[in-house]
Enzyme design. Sequence first.
Site, PDB file in Angstrom:
ATOM      1  N   ALA A   9     -15.064  -0.113   1.780  1.00 42.86           N
ATOM      2  CA  ALA A   9     -16.235   0.067   2.628  1.00 42.86           C
ATOM      3  C   ALA A   9     -17.180   1.074   1.993  1.00 42.86           C
ATOM      4  O   ALA A   9     -16.772   1.920   1.194  1.00 42.86           O
ATOM      5  CB  ALA A   9     -15.808   0.549   4.011  1.00 42.86           C
TER       6      ALA A   9
ATOM      7  N   GLY B 144     -11.293  -2.103   2.002  1.00 43.15           N
ATOM      8  CA  GLY B 144     -11.778  -3.341   2.588  1.00 43.15           C
ATOM      9  C   GLY B 144     -11.642  -4.530   1.663  1.00 43.15           C
ATOM     10  O   GLY B 144     -11.494  -5.679   2.120  1.00 43.15           O
TER      11      GLY B 144
ATOM     12  N   GLU C 172      -8.195  -5.628   2.129  1.00 46.05           N
ATOM     13  CA  GLU C 172      -8.058  -6.212   3.463  1.00 46.05           C
ATOM     14  C   GLU C 172      -8.631  -7.627   3.520  1.00 46.05           C
ATOM     15  O   GLU C 172      -8.080  -8.501   4.188  1.00 46.05           O
ATOM     16  CB  GLU C 172      -8.724  -5.300   4.490  1.00 46.05           C
ATOM     17  CG  GLU C 172      -7.949  -4.001   4.673  1.00 46.05           C
ATOM     18  CD  GLU C 172      -8.594  -3.040   5.649  1.00 46.05           C
ATOM     19  OE1 GLU C 172      -8.001  -2.810   6.715  1.00 46.05           O
ATOM     20  OE2 GLU C 172      -9.684  -2.513   5.347  1.00 46.05           O
TER      21      GLU C 172
ATOM     22  N   GLU D 280      -7.222   4.559   2.328  1.00 50.18           N
ATOM     23  CA  GLU D 280      -7.929   5.171   3.448  1.00 50.18           C
ATOM     24  C   GLU D 280      -7.305   6.462   3.955  1.00 50.18           C
ATOM     25  O   GLU D 280      -7.999   7.348   4.463  1.00 50.18           O
ATOM     26  CB  GLU D 280      -8.034   4.169   4.614  1.00 50.18           C
ATOM     27  CG  GLU D 280      -9.019   3.048   4.387  1.00 50.18           C
ATOM     28  CD  GLU D 280      -8.419   1.866   3.637  1.00 50.18           C
ATOM     29  OE1 GLU D 280      -9.069   0.817   3.575  1.00 50.18           O
ATOM     30  OE2 GLU D 280      -7.296   2.000   3.099  1.00 50.18           O
TER      31      GLU D 280
ATOM     32  N   MET E 241      -0.551  25.701 -23.242  1.00 45.39           N
ATOM     33  CA  MET E 241      -1.872  25.178 -22.893  1.00 45.39           C
ATOM     34  C   MET E 241      -2.459  24.348 -24.026  1.00 45.39           C
ATOM     35  O   MET E 241      -2.874  23.206 -23.827  1.00 45.39           O
ATOM     36  CB  MET E 241      -2.813  26.329 -22.534  1.00 45.39           C
ATOM     37  CG  MET E 241      -2.516  26.985 -21.212  1.00 45.39           C
ATOM     38  SD  MET E 241      -2.647  25.867 -19.794  1.00 45.39           S
ATOM     39  CE  MET E 241      -4.398  25.517 -19.788  1.00 45.39           C
TER      40      MET E 241
ATOM     41  N   ASP F  47      -1.793  25.867 -35.678  1.00 45.12           N
ATOM     42  CA  ASP F  47      -1.264  27.161 -35.250  1.00 45.12           C
ATOM     43  C   ASP F  47      -0.880  27.938 -36.491  1.00 45.12           C
ATOM     44  O   ASP F  47      -0.916  27.396 -37.605  1.00 45.12           O
ATOM     45  CB  ASP F  47      -0.068  26.995 -34.308  1.00 45.12           C
ATOM     46  CG  ASP F  47       0.057  28.152 -33.318  1.00 45.12           C
ATOM     47  OD1 ASP F  47       0.051  29.321 -33.782  1.00 45.12           O
ATOM     48  OD2 ASP F  47       0.141  27.897 -32.103  1.00 45.12           O
TER      49      ASP F  47
ATOM     50  N   GLU G 185      -5.180  35.597 -24.893  1.00 48.18           N
ATOM     51  CA  GLU G 185      -6.337  36.142 -24.188  1.00 48.18           C
ATOM     52  C   GLU G 185      -6.690  37.522 -24.754  1.00 48.18           C
ATOM     53  O   GLU G 185      -6.443  38.551 -24.107  1.00 48.18           O
ATOM     54  CB  GLU G 185      -6.050  36.229 -22.688  1.00 48.18           C
ATOM     55  CG  GLU G 185      -6.183  34.922 -21.944  1.00 48.18           C
ATOM     56  CD  GLU G 185      -7.631  34.473 -21.820  1.00 48.18           C
ATOM     57  OE1 GLU G 185      -8.311  34.884 -20.875  1.00 48.18           O
ATOM     58  OE2 GLU G 185      -8.088  33.723 -22.704  1.00 48.18           O
TER      59      GLU G 185
ATOM     60  N   LYS H 170      -9.885  36.231 -30.708  1.00 46.71           N
ATOM     61  CA  LYS H 170     -10.707  35.026 -30.597  1.00 46.71           C
ATOM     62  C   LYS H 170     -11.939  35.128 -31.507  1.00 46.71           C
ATOM     63  O   LYS H 170     -12.272  34.167 -32.222  1.00 46.71           O
ATOM     64  CB  LYS H 170     -11.130  34.810 -29.133  1.00 46.71           C
ATOM     65  CG  LYS H 170      -9.967  34.439 -28.208  1.00 46.71           C
ATOM     66  CD  LYS H 170     -10.436  34.277 -26.770  1.00 46.71           C
ATOM     67  CE  LYS H 170      -9.281  34.027 -25.812  1.00 46.71           C
ATOM     68  NZ  LYS H 170      -8.639  32.723 -25.979  1.00 46.71           N
TER      69      LYS H 170
ATOM     70  N   ASN I 225      -3.188  24.933 -15.686  1.00 45.09           N
ATOM     71  CA  ASN I 225      -1.811  24.558 -15.938  1.00 45.09           C
ATOM     72  C   ASN I 225      -1.163  24.024 -14.647  1.00 45.09           C
ATOM     73  O   ASN I 225      -1.306  24.657 -13.591  1.00 45.09           O
ATOM     74  CB  ASN I 225      -1.044  25.798 -16.436  1.00 45.09           C
ATOM     75  CG  ASN I 225       0.331  25.472 -16.951  1.00 45.09           C
ATOM     76  OD1 ASN I 225       0.591  24.377 -17.399  1.00 45.09           O
ATOM     77  ND2 ASN I 225       1.239  26.426 -16.862  1.00 45.09           N
TER      78      ASN I 225
ATOM     79  N   ASN J 104     -10.352  31.425 -11.178  1.00 44.44           N
ATOM     80  CA  ASN J 104      -9.503  32.619 -11.287  1.00 44.44           C
ATOM     81  C   ASN J 104     -10.082  33.801 -10.520  1.00 44.44           C
ATOM     82  O   ASN J 104      -9.342  34.649 -10.018  1.00 44.44           O
ATOM     83  CB  ASN J 104      -9.297  32.988 -12.751  1.00 44.44           C
ATOM     84  CG  ASN J 104      -8.225  32.129 -13.399  1.00 44.44           C
ATOM     85  OD1 ASN J 104      -7.423  31.506 -12.722  1.00 44.44           O
ATOM     86  ND2 ASN J 104      -8.214  32.076 -14.717  1.00 44.44           N
TER      87      ASN J 104
END
Length: 688
Positions: free
Chosen positions: A76, A122, A125, A147, A324, A343, A398, A403, A449, A496
């Site tokens: 619908a 629908g 249906e 639904e 992660m 890595d 972190e 970084k 995560n 966060n």
Amino acid sequence: MSNNTRFDGLKLSHWKTEIRPDDVVIVRFDRADASVNAFSQASLVELDTLIERLRIDPPKGVVFASGKSNGFIAGADISEFQSFDALGTVDTAIRRGQTTFQKISVLPFPTVAAIHGFCMGGGTELALACDARIASNASSTRIGLPEVLLGIFPGWGGSVRLPRLIGAPAAFDLMLTGRSVTGKAALAMGLVDKVVDVAVLEDTAVEYTKRQIQRPAKQRFIAWATNLWLVRQALAPVLEKQVARKAPKAHYPAPYALINSWRTPMGGGIPKALNSERKGVVKLSATPTARNLIRVYFLQERMKSLGNGESGISHVHVVGAGVMGGDIASLAAYKGFNVSLQDREQRFIDAALGRAATFFEKKVKDSAKRTDVIQRLKGDLNGDAIASADLIIEAIIENPEAKRALYETVEPKLKSTALLTSNTSSIPLVELREHIDRPAQFAGLHYFNPVAQMPLVEIVQHDQMAPETQARLAAFCRKLDKFPVPVAGTPGFLVNRVLFPYMLEAMRAYSEGIPGPVIDKAAKKFGMPMGPIELIDTVGLDVAAGVGAELAPFLHLDIPEQFSTPPEQGKRGKKDGQGIYTWKDGKPVRPEVPKDYKAPDDLEDRLILPFVNEAVACLHDGVVSDADLLDAGIIFGTGFAPFRGGPINYVRETGVDVLLAKLKSLESSHGARFAPRPGWDNPILRTP
């Protein structure tokens, strides 16, 4: 009336008819004002008129198909449903759909649905009202009745016909979860009668109008036996008990109303069952849960629309093969991207590739297709693939210095169109873009995560990021089936930042001696999908401590000792099997709480109001562009009680004055951390 004049005088905007030489009529739904087939009231009125004409001048058979290549029928038109302003209007809409489909079910000639692509609500249906259903074997073909996810249940005969077709247990498995199934799975449960290649779909459907449909005896027996009145009375409490494990009746009434609608009628056949169905859906449509879940549906559609367009990304390079980074890489490979994973040591890459293999084995059952997926993910210890990558995702520790040092080595190797992103969970991007030569192509791409399960990705902005970068990243997120939400690059971003005061208060309550299970129970009573103590263990005490160190000064909050120092080795939470709780087989083992223990009366408010308070502050600070996107981000990023429609919607429905009074009471009892944050005077909080 002759075949040539069967439809003379009918003005059909949404339906197209084709009369074949064998006098089988193909009726194609092709909604005129939309790119996707969804039932509007106008299209239902047209269909009813068309059915009446077919009843007066019967053909040899009718095949219902789609006039659009992207799918059968999506259900619908929810936007039309949302605009209904009275129960009478809803009753009329439900009655119209029921009546039209009931007319199809009793037509004096065979009817067959030819299903390709999505067939939801629908659409399913309508198919159930036909004598037979043929589905294409395309991967895009999905059939379902979702639904319940909108706070209602199938109201155009679906809840009546599906149990009678495939048996109550299988029918309720679909309807109570809202999940959809492939053509092949639908065939196995008896929902469709045959699965064929799309090239022969309509021809096969035509063929089925000319044969006697005889379903297997076992299927017919199960369908008959599980719908007997006495069996319904016995089975209904079992179904309710199963639902109660995941959806409390006070928060989600639709599953219980669906079960009751099916259980109640005694005698009267289909008409009486349809009447019970209609009354149940109309009543549910007026509940706050239905209103808010429909709101969540539109928030979801808005986030999807942010990802329209092309990303120009085919090769993704991930730096950091931890949980992660490795999971981001495996998800991207699973979704069709070529991925290289880097890595500092090969053992970290190998471990990530091992986890990826397990993930692929679970997700891709076809071994040949699984081999293709595995080959899309490659280890790259030295970062040789950086030069050919379209998107680099940094997912290392972190630490801003680490970084920035990485970016200095990576950026000179990038091709001119490549995007450089960080999966940082809390560090402001202005701190990370120092010494970057092309800041316009640098952004945050913050996953949650577990990566494969959490639907949201924050696209973190900064003052020098190009709009094109955001658009490309949003399109990339949609290719991963994630919802992108653009957020400001301030500490903690959106998710966060609102979670931190909530988790912090939980840890403070825990340090006061309130048992972890009691704290979790209070949050889940409000409607959170997971308690905050379990959440902290799931996120990781190490990650929580890192986020806390970044956010506590920004939010002027003191951190309890358990949160302020990194956890002991091997006690970081779920990933180590030990945190606040002990974890076994991926589930927490909660300590027993004395039966006579009574939780403090204000515990729920202590947990939830800091969350809401910070959401108001985020809106005030412009962390997201508007209140709707804030609610969307919070719901899909934290699981905030969807039936409440998001924290800003919760403020509107509960009342600013009511919540301010509670905050001031908590401030008086527990301290300044409960003082109302800036933004409570925003007029939008008082807008219905």
